[in-house]
Motif scaffolding. Sequence first.
Motif, PDB file in Angstrom:
ATOM      1  N   GLU A 139     -11.012   3.217  -2.795  1.00  0.00           N
ATOM      2  CA  GLU A 139      -9.752   3.736  -2.236  1.00  0.00           C
ATOM      3  C   GLU A 139      -8.981   2.659  -1.471  1.00  0.00           C
ATOM      4  N   GLU A 140      -9.654   1.903  -0.642  1.00  0.00           N
ATOM      5  CA  GLU A 140      -8.989   0.872   0.167  1.00  0.00           C
ATOM      6  C   GLU A 140      -8.359  -0.201  -0.707  1.00  0.00           C
ATOM      7  N   ARG A 141      -9.104  -0.698  -1.670  1.00  0.00           N
ATOM      8  CA  ARG A 141      -8.580  -1.736  -2.572  1.00  0.00           C
ATOM      9  C   ARG A 141      -7.413  -1.197  -3.382  1.00  0.00           C
ATOM     10  N   GLU A 142      -7.510   0.036  -3.848  1.00  0.00           N
ATOM     11  CA  GLU A 142      -6.428   0.594  -4.654  1.00  0.00           C
ATOM     12  C   GLU A 142      -5.159   0.758  -3.830  1.00  0.00           C
ATOM     13  N   ARG A 143      -5.289   1.123  -2.574  1.00  0.00           N
ATOM     14  CA  ARG A 143      -4.100   1.231  -1.722  1.00  0.00           C
ATOM     15  C   ARG A 143      -3.415  -0.126  -1.568  1.00  0.00           C
ATOM     16  N   GLU A 144      -4.190  -1.193  -1.453  1.00  0.00           N
ATOM     17  CA  GLU A 144      -3.614  -2.545  -1.384  1.00  0.00           C
ATOM     18  C   GLU A 144      -2.847  -2.865  -2.665  1.00  0.00           C
ATOM     19  N   VAL A 145      -3.456  -2.527  -3.800  1.00  0.00           N
ATOM     20  CA  VAL A 145      -2.831  -2.810  -5.094  1.00  0.00           C
ATOM     21  C   VAL A 145      -1.548  -1.984  -5.241  1.00  0.00           C
ATOM     22  N   VAL A 146      -1.596  -0.710  -4.852  1.00  0.00           N
ATOM     23  CA  VAL A 146      -0.413   0.155  -4.949  1.00  0.00           C
ATOM     24  C   VAL A 146       0.727  -0.428  -4.120  1.00  0.00           C
ATOM     25  N   ARG A 147       0.441  -0.864  -2.900  1.00  0.00           N
ATOM     26  CA  ARG A 147       1.487  -1.460  -2.055  1.00  0.00           C
ATOM     27  C   ARG A 147       2.086  -2.707  -2.710  1.00  0.00           C
ATOM     28  N   ALA A 148       1.227  -3.547  -3.285  1.00  0.00           N
ATOM     29  CA  ALA A 148       1.718  -4.752  -3.946  1.00  0.00           C
ATOM     30  C   ALA A 148       2.599  -4.403  -5.143  1.00  0.00           C
ATOM     31  N   GLU A 149       2.198  -3.409  -5.927  1.00  0.00           N
ATOM     32  CA  GLU A 149       2.997  -2.989  -7.080  1.00  0.00           C
ATOM     33  C   GLU A 149       4.320  -2.370  -6.628  1.00  0.00           C
ATOM     34  N   LEU A 150       4.276  -1.552  -5.580  1.00  0.00           N
ATOM     35  CA  LEU A 150       5.488  -0.938  -5.045  1.00  0.00           C
ATOM     36  C   LEU A 150       6.452  -2.009  -4.538  1.00  0.00           C
ATOM     37  N   ALA A 151       5.919  -3.020  -3.858  1.00  0.00           N
ATOM     38  CA  ALA A 151       6.763  -4.118  -3.373  1.00  0.00           C
ATOM     39  C   ALA A 151       7.375  -4.888  -4.542  1.00  0.00           C
ATOM     40  N   ALA A 152       6.591  -5.128  -5.589  1.00  0.00           N
ATOM     41  CA  ALA A 152       7.111  -5.852  -6.757  1.00  0.00           C
ATOM     42  C   ALA A 152       8.241  -5.071  -7.417  1.00  0.00           C
ATOM     43  N   ILE A 153       8.064  -3.762  -7.540  1.00  0.00           N
ATOM     44  CA  ILE A 153       9.110  -2.925  -8.136  1.00  0.00           C
ATOM     45  C   ILE A 153      10.348  -2.923  -7.262  1.00  0.00           C
ATOM     46  N   ALA A 154      10.174  -2.779  -5.958  1.00  0.00           N
ATOM     47  CA  ALA A 154      11.321  -2.769  -5.041  1.00  0.00           C
ATOM     48  C   ALA A 154      12.078  -4.093  -5.121  1.00  0.00           C
ATOM     49  N   ARG A 155      11.365  -5.197  -5.158  1.00  0.00           N
ATOM     50  CA  ARG A 155      12.016  -6.517  -5.260  1.00  0.00           C
ATOM     51  C   ARG A 155      12.795  -6.636  -6.573  1.00  0.00           C
ATOM     52  N   LEU A 156      12.173  -6.221  -7.667  1.00  0.00           N
ATOM     53  CA  LEU A 156      12.825  -6.285  -8.972  1.00  0.00           C
ATOM     54  C   LEU A 156      14.102  -5.441  -8.982  1.00  0.00           C
ATOM     55  N   ARG A 157      14.005  -4.234  -8.455  1.00  0.00           N
ATOM     56  CA  ARG A 157      15.161  -3.346  -8.448  1.00  0.00           C
ATOM     57  C   ARG A 157      16.244  -3.827  -7.490  1.00  0.00           C
ATOM     58  N   LEU A 158      15.858  -4.397  -6.374  1.00  0.00           N
ATOM     59  CA  LEU A 158      16.863  -4.953  -5.461  1.00  0.00           C
ATOM     60  C   LEU A 158      17.625  -6.097  -6.120  1.00  0.00           C
ATOM     61  N   ALA A 159      16.906  -6.939  -6.844  1.00  0.00           N
ATOM     62  CA  ALA A 159      17.570  -8.033  -7.559  1.00  0.00           C
ATOM     63  C   ALA A 159      18.553  -7.470  -8.586  1.00  0.00           C
ATOM     64  N   LYS A 160      18.157  -6.406  -9.291  1.00  0.00           N
ATOM     65  CA  LYS A 160      19.068  -5.754 -10.245  1.00  0.00           C
ATOM     66  C   LYS A 160      20.274  -5.170  -9.518  1.00  0.00           C
ATOM     67  N   LEU A 161      20.015  -4.532  -8.382  1.00  0.00           N
ATOM     68  CA  LEU A 161      21.093  -3.939  -7.595  1.00  0.00           C
ATOM     69  C   LEU A 161      22.111  -5.001  -7.204  1.00  0.00           C
ATOM     70  N   MET A 162      21.631  -6.160  -6.778  1.00  0.00           N
ATOM     71  CA  MET A 162      22.542  -7.240  -6.385  1.00  0.00           C
ATOM     72  C   MET A 162      23.251  -7.840  -7.588  1.00  0.00           C
ATOM     73  N   LYS A 163      22.612  -7.823  -8.742  1.00  0.00           N
ATOM     74  CA  LYS A 163      23.236  -8.346  -9.954  1.00  0.00           C
ATOM     75  C   LYS A 163      24.307  -7.387 -10.478  1.00  0.00           C
ATOM     76  N   GLU A 164      23.961  -6.080 -10.470  1.00  0.00           N
ATOM     77  CA  GLU A 164      24.878  -5.058 -10.992  1.00  0.00           C
ATOM     78  C   GLU A 164      25.978  -4.724  -9.988  1.00  0.00           C
ATOM     79  N   GLY A 165      25.683  -4.920  -8.738  1.00  0.00           N
ATOM     80  CA  GLY A 165      26.643  -4.564  -7.685  1.00  0.00           C
ATOM     81  C   GLY A 165      26.246  -3.276  -7.024  1.00  0.00           C
ATOM     82  N   ALA A 166      26.225  -3.311  -5.707  1.00  0.00           N
ATOM     83  CA  ALA A 166      25.849  -2.147  -4.914  1.00  0.00           C
ATOM     84  C   ALA A 166      26.980  -1.152  -4.857  1.00  0.00           C
TER      85      ALA A 166
END
Length: 166
Positions: A139-166
């Motif tokens: 459980e502990e390791r999976e929570r770390e992985v989930v946070r890392a994946e969530l951060a990666a998705i948020a970063r990717l989407r933020l970059a798209k948001l800035m590219k497409e325009g907010a």
Amino acid sequence: MADRLASFNARPRAEAVADLLTCCASPVFAGEVAGRRPYGDLDELLDAASTAVRDLGWDEVLRALSAHPRIGERPKGEGREASWSRQEQSGVPDAMRAALAGANSAYERRFGHVYLVCATGLTGAQLLARLEERLANDEEREREVVRAELAAIARLRLAKLMKEGA
């Protein structure tokens, strides 16, 4: 992109929060990232997003997960977030969807929440292999992985948001 970042920095807080919620569906995340404006460049914004995800309480992580479709399921809706999810999962062929559905069920029984992975650029087979590997996490390791994946998705989407325009 500098113009779009400047526009994002100048937006009313409520509008910035609404845009940020399409990148990560945690109101705490959106409030934190909006509250740290202005950002000098995209990297500063992306780093703030990573920090905000890392600092989320588990209840907020679960709230963010609730906005993500299961890997292999076609996201419903017409909004920005659904469109991005379809793009991110474009490497999943129809033939792989049944295998992913079964593995998703096993994951959800094991951990009590949807399997989250930054799917961009991954094939259906790679997504399934990662899911199967993560079933062995505690459980502990999976929570770390989930946070890392969530951060990666948020970063990717933020970059798209800035590219497409907010």
